[in-house]
Design a protein around this motif. Structure first.
Motif, PDB file in Angstrom:
ATOM      1  N   VAL A   1       0.832  -1.199   0.000  1.00 18.19           N
ATOM      2  CA  VAL A   1       0.000   0.000   0.000  1.00 18.19           C
ATOM      3  C   VAL A   1       0.872   1.258   0.000  1.00 18.19           C
ATOM      4  O   VAL A   1       0.612   2.214  -0.745  1.00 18.19           O
ATOM      5  CB  VAL A   1      -0.971  -0.009   1.199  1.00 18.19           C
ATOM      6  N   LEU A   2       1.928   1.274   0.813  1.00 16.17           N
ATOM      7  CA  LEU A   2       2.835   2.422   0.853  1.00 16.17           C
ATOM      8  C   LEU A   2       3.543   2.617  -0.493  1.00 16.17           C
ATOM      9  O   LEU A   2       3.737   3.743  -0.946  1.00 16.17           O
ATOM     10  CB  LEU A   2       3.860   2.265   1.976  1.00 16.17           C
ATOM     11  N   PHE A   3       3.916   1.502  -1.138  1.00 13.60           N
ATOM     12  CA  PHE A   3       4.559   1.579  -2.440  1.00 13.60           C
ATOM     13  C   PHE A   3       3.602   2.180  -3.475  1.00 13.60           C
ATOM     14  O   PHE A   3       3.992   3.050  -4.254  1.00 13.60           O
ATOM     15  CB  PHE A   3       5.031   0.192  -2.896  1.00 13.60           C
ATOM     16  N   LEU A   4       2.360   1.739  -3.473  1.00  8.92           N
ATOM     17  CA  LEU A   4       1.373   2.272  -4.412  1.00  8.92           C
ATOM     18  C   LEU A   4       1.099   3.761  -4.150  1.00  8.92           C
ATOM     19  O   LEU A   4       0.962   4.547  -5.091  1.00  8.92           O
ATOM     20  CB  LEU A   4       0.079   1.475  -4.343  1.00  8.92           C
TER      21      LEU A   4
ATOM     22  N   TYR B   1       3.885  10.066  -9.472  1.00  7.57           N
ATOM     23  CA  TYR B   1       3.260  10.238 -10.778  1.00  7.57           C
ATOM     24  C   TYR B   1       2.519  11.573 -10.836  1.00  7.57           C
ATOM     25  O   TYR B   1       2.621  12.323 -11.814  1.00  7.57           O
ATOM     26  CB  TYR B   1       2.309   9.078 -11.068  1.00  7.57           C
ATOM     27  N   SER B   2       1.772  11.887  -9.793  1.00  5.48           N
ATOM     28  CA  SER B   2       0.998  13.139  -9.758  1.00  5.48           C
ATOM     29  C   SER B   2       1.919  14.356  -9.762  1.00  5.48           C
ATOM     30  O   SER B   2       1.643  15.349 -10.450  1.00  5.48           O
ATOM     31  CB  SER B   2       0.099  13.176  -8.526  1.00  5.48           C
ATOM     32  N   ALA B   3       3.014  14.290  -9.010  1.00  5.83           N
ATOM     33  CA  ALA B   3       3.952  15.415  -8.976  1.00  5.83           C
ATOM     34  C   ALA B   3       4.614  15.613 -10.341  1.00  5.83           C
ATOM     35  O   ALA B   3       4.768  16.750 -10.809  1.00  5.83           O
ATOM     36  CB  ALA B   3       5.008  15.178  -7.903  1.00  5.83           C
ATOM     37  N   ALA B   4       4.984  14.534 -10.995  1.00  7.37           N
ATOM     38  CA  ALA B   4       5.601  14.638 -12.325  1.00  7.37           C
ATOM     39  C   ALA B   4       4.600  15.193 -13.341  1.00  7.37           C
ATOM     40  O   ALA B   4       4.955  16.028 -14.187  1.00  7.37           O
ATOM     41  CB  ALA B   4       6.126  13.277 -12.769  1.00  7.37           C
ATOM     42  N   ARG B   5       3.370  14.756 -13.252  1.00  6.19           N
ATOM     43  CA  ARG B   5       2.334  15.255 -14.165  1.00  6.19           C
ATOM     44  C   ARG B   5       2.099  16.743 -13.951  1.00  6.19           C
ATOM     45  O   ARG B   5       1.978  17.514 -14.913  1.00  6.19           O
ATOM     46  CB  ARG B   5       1.039  14.483 -13.953  1.00  6.19           C
ATOM     47  N   LEU B   6       2.047  17.146 -12.695  1.00  2.00           N
ATOM     48  CA  LEU B   6       1.843  18.553 -12.379  1.00  2.00           C
ATOM     49  C   LEU B   6       3.017  19.394 -12.886  1.00  2.00           C
ATOM     50  O   LEU B   6       2.824  20.487 -13.418  1.00  2.00           O
ATOM     51  CB  LEU B   6       1.664  18.725 -10.873  1.00  2.00           C
ATOM     52  N   ASP B   7       4.214  18.855 -12.766  1.00  2.00           N
ATOM     53  CA  ASP B   7       5.387  19.557 -13.271  1.00  2.00           C
ATOM     54  C   ASP B   7       5.302  19.718 -14.791  1.00  2.00           C
ATOM     55  O   ASP B   7       5.598  20.785 -15.334  1.00  2.00           O
ATOM     56  CB  ASP B   7       6.659  18.804 -12.876  1.00  2.00           C
TER      57      ASP B   7
END
Length: 190
Positions: free
Chosen positions: A13-16, A23-29
């Protein structure tokens, strides 16, 4: 369940969660970079439009008073652009630095100068006035498209940044929330 199974499930769960946040931070960037690129394209399109308006004003195809008003509005647009890029980084903060009023004023002068009979006269006259008018039409269309692309990119960033995970984990960092650019960019009707 044994302790080992609980540890394995917790780690999964922590890995996911870590993967999703990364993924969200990279997309936002990537979205912020898209907004910066769209703002640069909009700035370039506005400079080209002001240059085309100045070319038309200096072509001699318009009467002197209309040419003077058009040259004045185009020069003001070019000066505002130059001031902004030298005083402040264009992409920093993604502000349009009050240029909306100047660009709307240039549009108003263009519409007043080229609407109706005057625009048809310049268009039918050919020569340098006709070529400048064609260039002005093309750059006006590019301004509309660039502003639309920029505003769409800004709305996407705003949508992603409104998600709870992005806010709770501060995935946007210290980046300012970009704002849409609103000014009159209508094309003169002839």
């Amino acid at each position: 369940m044994s302790t080992l199974e609980w540890v394995a499930i917790t780690l999964a769960v922590l890995f996911l969660l870590a993967w999703y946040l990364s993924y969200s931070a990279a997309r936002l960037d990537r979205l912020h970079a898209k907004v910066e690129g769209a703002l640069s394209a909009l700035d370039a399109a506005l400079v080209r439009r002001a240059e085309a308006a100045l070319e038309l004003a200096n072509s001699g195809a318009l009467d002197p008073a209309t040419g003077f008003l058009l040259a004045s509005a185009a020069s003001e647009s070019l000066e505002r652009t130059t001031e902004r890029t030298f005083e402040q980084d264009l992409l920093e903060g993604q502000h349009f630095a009050g240029r909306e009023g100047v660009e709307s004023e240039l549009t108003e002068v263009l519409v007043a100068a080229l609407s109706g009979e005057v625009g048809r006269h310049v268009e039918s006259g050919g020569g340098p006035g006709g070529a400048a008018l064609e260039r002005l039409d093309a750059t006006g269309l590019r301004v509309q498209l660039a502003r639309r692309f920029h505003n769409d990119a800004v709305k996407e960033v705003q949508r992603v940044r409104s998600k709870r995970a992005v806010r709770w984990f501060r995935l946007a960092g210290h980046a300012e929330l970009p704002q849409t650019v609103e000014f009159d960019d209508s094309l003169p009707r002839r």
